[in-house]
Write an enzyme that holds these catalytic residues in place. Structure first.
Site, short mmCIF file in Angstrom:
data_model
loop_
_atom_site.label_atom_id
_atom_site.label_comp_id
_atom_site.label_asym_id
_atom_site.label_seq_id
_atom_site.Cartn_x
_atom_site.Cartn_y
_atom_site.Cartn_z
N GLY A 180 59.59 2.01 -22.75
CA GLY A 180 59.48 2.19 -21.31
C GLY A 180 60.72 2.92 -20.82
O GLY A 180 61.83 2.65 -21.28
N ASN A 197 65.63 0.46 -15.30
CA ASN A 197 64.60 0.93 -16.23
C ASN A 197 63.23 0.91 -15.58
O ASN A 197 63.11 0.85 -14.35
CB ASN A 197 64.62 0.05 -17.49
CG ASN A 197 64.18 -1.37 -17.17
OD1 ASN A 197 64.61 -1.95 -16.18
ND2 ASN A 197 63.32 -1.94 -18.00
N LEU A 198 62.21 0.90 -16.38
CA LEU A 198 60.84 0.90 -15.90
C LEU A 198 60.51 -0.32 -15.05
O LEU A 198 59.71 -0.24 -14.13
CB LEU A 198 59.89 0.98 -17.10
CG LEU A 198 58.40 0.89 -16.82
CD1 LEU A 198 57.96 2.10 -16.02
CD2 LEU A 198 57.62 0.79 -18.11
N CYS A 199 61.10 -1.46 -15.37
CA CYS A 199 60.74 -2.71 -14.69
C CYS A 199 61.92 -3.33 -13.94
O CYS A 199 61.86 -4.51 -13.59
CB CYS A 199 60.15 -3.70 -15.70
SG CYS A 199 58.72 -3.07 -16.59
N THR A 200 62.98 -2.62 -13.74
CA THR A 200 64.14 -2.95 -12.90
C THR A 200 64.98 -4.13 -13.40
O THR A 200 65.74 -4.69 -12.62
CB THR A 200 63.75 -3.20 -11.42
OG1 THR A 200 63.12 -4.47 -11.26
CG2 THR A 200 62.86 -2.10 -10.88
N GLU A 201 64.87 -4.50 -14.69
CA GLU A 201 65.70 -5.61 -15.17
C GLU A 201 66.87 -5.16 -16.04
O GLU A 201 67.76 -5.95 -16.32
CB GLU A 201 64.85 -6.63 -15.94
CG GLU A 201 64.54 -6.29 -17.39
CD GLU A 201 63.36 -5.36 -17.57
OE1 GLU A 201 62.82 -5.28 -18.69
OE2 GLU A 201 62.96 -4.72 -16.58
N PRO A 249 59.23 -8.50 -17.07
CA PRO A 249 57.97 -9.03 -16.51
C PRO A 249 57.16 -9.88 -17.49
O PRO A 249 56.42 -10.76 -17.06
CB PRO A 249 57.19 -7.76 -16.14
CG PRO A 249 58.21 -6.70 -16.00
CD PRO A 249 59.28 -7.02 -16.99
N THR A 250 57.25 -9.61 -18.78
CA THR A 250 56.56 -10.38 -19.85
C THR A 250 55.05 -10.46 -19.64
O THR A 250 54.42 -11.40 -20.13
CB THR A 250 57.12 -11.82 -19.98
OG1 THR A 250 56.66 -12.64 -18.91
CG2 THR A 250 58.64 -11.83 -20.04
N ALA A 251 54.46 -9.50 -18.96
CA ALA A 251 53.05 -9.64 -18.58
C ALA A 251 52.13 -9.84 -19.78
O ALA A 251 51.21 -10.65 -19.73
CB ALA A 251 52.61 -8.43 -17.76
N THR A 252 52.38 -9.11 -20.86
CA THR A 252 51.49 -9.23 -22.02
C THR A 252 51.89 -10.36 -22.95
O THR A 252 51.05 -11.12 -23.41
CB THR A 252 51.46 -7.90 -22.80
OG1 THR A 252 51.13 -6.84 -21.89
CG2 THR A 252 50.41 -7.95 -23.89
N ILE A 253 53.18 -10.50 -23.25
CA ILE A 253 53.57 -11.55 -24.18
C ILE A 253 53.36 -12.93 -23.57
O ILE A 253 53.15 -13.90 -24.31
CB ILE A 253 55.01 -11.37 -24.70
CG1 ILE A 253 56.05 -11.43 -23.57
CG2 ILE A 253 55.15 -10.07 -25.48
CD1 ILE A 253 57.49 -11.48 -24.08
#
Length: 977
Positions: A407, A591-595, A776-780
């Site tokens: 990402g 980055n892509l997810c701001t973390e 975000p961990t959306a998939t894991i």
């Protein structure tokens, strides 16, 4: 059925008019779609004809709306659209087989009516279906019991031959899938499965019949999601063992007690010649490795988690999967242990952690560990130079980094703005936007082989002359050549701008070619240099600049983040002032997810390696289990540190940066589950305190583990001069931010022995420049079956869409508590559907449960920001923080984002609004979508975010009339993957 005219002439309520039943005779006719078939209720099969749906639906509408010319025109248009929707829904499900039971088609018709808000027609249709079901049951009961004439069903084998259906094995597998699960009964699963069988059914359709049967029961009992997963597991076992073994093979879960170890060696021997697995894996002691596999671990999957792995993660050869779940986890573990001294012992240690779901590595690590291209890192941050060579090198770097699942976050602030002078051509620049369009299209072209969409986020500082055009990039209106519909965007906001907003002052926009120092400055030096440039502009010494009112620009920023979901609002100064690595460079973007908050330059592309602790698994009877958490974090940090050395780097700047600084980002998931299992409401001081103490524990053990690794392996090369080397830990760096701002509202309390750890950090050093980040961990999180990241519950019952399809999701904790109080029944399920998964409006639900199970849009986001501030004091990077607005107004948004800045947050992520329809009011039966899919474009269009009218805004707040934000269940959104 009475004609529509007779219904209306009799004076009956049109909403209760009996509608034409979509019978087998109605739907079966000379096939227009010969590849699809309908199973009648008597078990026979007929060709499917979509045209008959149109005829039946037209009669249904006319029965309610009448036969006037105007009504007929409306009906014709509606039926044409709805028929297309039904056929599209069935077509999307062809992975489940091309044969559908009559009830499945009727379910899709019902759902289409509800989604299109033809509620009267849908309601009457539901009532008529129930009436017909009762009539059939009464007719059946009145008939004498027939002599058993059940036909012998046959299964079509892969080689084209037919064999009798093995009913005994079907019953065995279903009973095995239901074993040990509370509230689960094999009988209804078997009954529903048999209803969907027909003579000549294929093996794949036979396997999927049971899976689909169990899925229809999830809304009544959440544990049926485990049944669906175990039935999918049986399908997977047949596929994998047959291919790896070379002959058709079936195995039950009980068989796998011995079969797993036998299979594992064959799996390695299959994967290496296929150039999927690293040949080095064959040099492990495979007997020792195979003996450590835990077949019982397969039973802990929920359906969404296993289906996600099946679709996107398990390795396959020519479309045939070769990985079973425990082999998958062991492959990842072995890949991470390649350079360990006792690599078998470490691989088993890593495997135990992954397979227990106590910790999960990020998606790129799961995709690629143990393969011949082990690109294991999650995030890459770059800064784009202000010349054509640099710009197009950055675009090429994006493609190379995205190819293997990275990402991307790009800092575009250095690129000169619209109207700036170009010395080489003596012309004027077209600004940054045309180049962003190129980067956007590159992300679409490089989509990681269909595993997930290429994803990139562009960052621009608030003083850039192109910032106003940048804000409009995601709009659906205007010149499409200056729009980037697929690229994420984010504002990189200096503190000085927020201070000007607070003071209602002026703000000046510049082109970076005339103000080059601003890019690398922050805090007081930035404010001083910025003021000097404003003075130069006032004297006429700067060619390209523009003065705006700071509150007007802030208003536009908030308007756009609500209307389009972008650009996200992130804060430059706290990212840099609290960075442990401020001695070694500057953070120019996230980055892509701001973390992720890491330094970038022309010579260094920042890289971060992610993984997340499953917080739910670390809650015991007395709250957080510190001993278990320490064990998990210690092993997880070792795995993340190993990524850096094993990683396959596609560009040299990434390798150079990663080896020099060795940053990792340990995060968490399942925060909402951890609250609910402890009966803590999200909107409460107890939840804020738990956010504080749980993050403190993770931070303490993470830093301590990095110190231990430094003692074993050495400090990271750029350690000297860092905040770590000066004994300044993340909790201490708050003071640096407070000094620069003149104060900051962040809690400073601690509970653990930080003095002792501080001394160890100074004397021994750190193995990693950065150790924490909450992704975000959306998939894991789906894989582990817990709520993603730090997110509150979206709804307690809903249909979740992602790249693997649509899945019924029920809050098992809510069901548990309602059962304890005798409140879980069909009426409660119906009420949850009606109220969009919320218990807040259900009178018989007690107030304490309403508070505990309040959904994300029922919680004031100020609570989320307060909890995030408590976490941020411990984190050396940042966190992906979504905010939720149910009834937005400009004033609320203004207050929310100012609060985030005031409480010291480094970044924010998506602003979420509700989409038009989440839970179908009639039924969830049949809405779990298709299996074996890698796209959900139809669902994406459905859930793209609904317009929400808002009240007029306050003076300093944006006009958000008719605006919309990112929909939470949009499967095309990277955060939802």
């Amino acid at each position: 059925m009475p004609t529509s005219s007779s219904v209306l002439s009799n004076g009956r309520d049109a909403a209760h008019a009996p509608l034409i039943q979509l019978s087998p005779e109605t739907l079966a006719a000379p096939a227009r779609e010969p590849s699809m078939q309908i199973i009648r209720r008597n078990g026979t099969v007929s060709p499917f004809d979509a045209g008959k749906i149109s005829v039946a639906m037209t009669k249904a509408f006319l029965a309610v709306e009448g036969h006037t010319a105007a009504a007929s025109r409306r009906v014709h248009e509606a039926v044409e659209q709805l028929t297309g929707d039904v056929v599209a829904a069935l077509t999307r499900r062809v992975g489940e087989g091309r044969t559908f039971h009559i009830e499945d088609v009727q379910d899709q018709v019902e759902l289409a009516l509800m989604r299109s808000e033809h509620h009267k027609v849908a309601r009457a249709y539901v009532l008529y279906r129930e009436e017909r079901a009762r009539t059939r049951a009464e007719e059946l009961a009145a008939k004498p019991a027939p002599v058993s004439t059940a036909p012998v069903l046959h299964v079509m084998l892969a080689n084209g031959t037919r064999a009798p259906l093995d009913s005994a094995r079907l019953a065995l597998i279903v009973n095995e899938a239901c074993a040990g699960l509370d509230g689960v009964d094999a009988a209804p699963v078997l009954e529903e499965t048999r209803r969907n069988l027909y003579d000549g059914i294929t093996l794949d359709e036979l396997a999927l019949a049971g899976i689909m049967a169990a899925r229809t029961l999830v809304e009544q009992e959440p544990n049926y999601t485990f049944v669906s997963a175990r039935l999918l597991l049986d399908k997977l076992r047949t596929e994998v063992l047959s291919f790896v073994g070379g002959t058709p093979t079936h195995a039950s879960q009980a068989d796998m007690t011995t079969r797993y170890a036998e299979y594992f060696g064959a799996y390695i021997k299959t994967g290496i010649p296929a150039e999927l697995l690293d040949p080095e894996l064959a040099r492990f002691d495979l007997k020792r490795i195979a003996a450590a596999l835990k077949p019982e671990g397969d039973l802990q999957f929920q359906f969404l988690g296993l289906q996600t792995l099946y679709d996107r993660y398990f390795l396959h050869v020519q479309g045939n999967r070769i990985e079973l779940p425990q082999a998958f986890f062991m492959r990842v573990a072995m890949g991470l242990a390649l350079r360990e001294i006792d690599r078998e012992a470490r691989a088993i240690e890593f495997y135990n952690l992954l397979s227990s779901f106590d910790f999960m590595a990020s998606t790129p690590t799961l995709f690629n560990s143990g393969t011949q291209r082990p690109q294991l890192s999650s995030c890459f941050l770059t800064t784009v130079a202000d010349d054509l060579d640099g710009i197009f090198k950055s675009v090429k770097d994006n493609a190379l980094l995205a190819k293997y699942s990275g990402g991307l976050g790009n800092d575009w602030t250095r690129v000169r703005g619209l109207g700036a002078h170009i010395k080489g051509t003596n012309g004027e620049s077209q600004g940054v936007v045309p180049f962003l369009k190129v980067a956007n299209d590159t992300a679409i072209a490089v989509n990681q082989g269909g595993k997930r969409k290429g994803a990139v986020c562009a960052y621009l500082e608030t003083w850039h002359i192109d910032i106003e055009e940048f804000l409009d990039l995601r709009k659906n209106t205007g010149d499409d050549r200056r729009r980037t519909h697929d690229m994420n965007t984010a504002n990189w906001v200096p503190d000085l701008f927020m201070q000007r907003v607070e003071a209602d002052g002026e703000w000046t926009l510049f082109s970076p070619d005339e103000t080059p120092e601003l890019h690398d400055l922050y805090g007081k030096p930035f404010a001083e240099r910025y003021a000097a440039y404003e003075e130069k502009a006032a004297r006429g010494e700067i060619r390209v600049f523009k003065k705006v009112r700071a509150t007007d620009l802030w208003r536009r920023m908030l308007t756009m983040v609500f209307e389009t979901g972008h650009p996200w609002i992130t804060f430059k100064d706290p990212c840099n002032l609290r960075s442990p690595q401020q001695h070694a460079g500057v953070i120019h973007s996230s980055n892509l997810c701001t973390e992720i908050t890491l330094n970038t330059s022309d010579d260094e592309v920042a890289v971060c390696n992610l993984g997340s602790v499953n917080l739910l698994n670390h809650i015991g009877q007395n709250g957080l289990d510190h001993a278990q958490l320490k064990r998990t974090v210690t092993t997880a940090m070792r795995m993340l540190d190993n990524v850096i050395d094993i990683n396959f780097y596609t560009i040299p700047e990434a390798r150079r940066s990663n080896l020099k600084h060795r940053p990792v980002g340990l995060g968490l998931m399942g925060f909402q589950d951890a609250l609910q299992v402890q009966s803590i409401a999200t909107a409460s001081d107890a939840a804020v305190n738990f956010a504080d103490t749980s993050m403190e524990a993770i931070a303490f053990h993470s830093i301590s583990a990095s110190v231990d690794l430094a003692a074993e392996r050495g400090r990271y090369p750029s350690f000297e001069g860092s905040l770590w080397s000066r004994g300044i830990l993340p909790i201490d760096s708050i003071e640096i931010l407070a000094e620069a701002r003149g104060g900051v509202q962040m809690d400073r309390s601690t509970t653990l022995d930080w003095n002792g750890l501080r001394d160890r950090v100074k004397s021994t050093g750190m193995r990693n420049s950065n150790v924490m980040a909450i992704a975000p961990t959306a998939t894991i999180s789906n894989i582990c079956g817990v709520a993603q990241s730090i997110e509150p519950a979206y709804q307690n019952l809903y249909v979740k869409s992602n790249m693997s399809g649509d899945f019924t999701v029920v809050n098992a904790f809510l069901v548990r508590d309602l059962k304890k109080r005798g409140l879980w029944d069909e009426v409660m399920v119906s009420d949850l559907k009606y109220f969009d998964g919320s218990v807040g409006s259900i009178d018989r639900v007690p107030d304490d449960l309403k508070a505990l199970y309040a959904t994300s849009f029922e919680i004031d986001s100020a609570w989320l920001i307060e909890a995030a501030s408590r976490r941020q004091k411990w984190i050396d990077q940042a966190q992906s923080l979504n905010l939720y607005i149910a009834n937005p107004s400009g004033k609320k948004l203004d207050q929310l984002y100012r609060l985030a800045w005031t409480l010291g947050l480094k970044t924010t992520y998506y602003l979420r609004s509700r989409s038009a329809t989440h839970v179908e009011k009639s039924t969830l039966k049949g809405t779990d979508g298709k299996l074996n899919a890698v796209s959900a474009t139809g669902a994406a269009a459905k859930t793209a975010g609904a317009p929400i009218l808002v009240q007029s805004s306050a003076v300093t707040a944006p006009d958000l009339s008719g605006a919309m934000a990112c929909s939470i269940d949009n499967p095309e959104c990277e955060a939802c993957q």
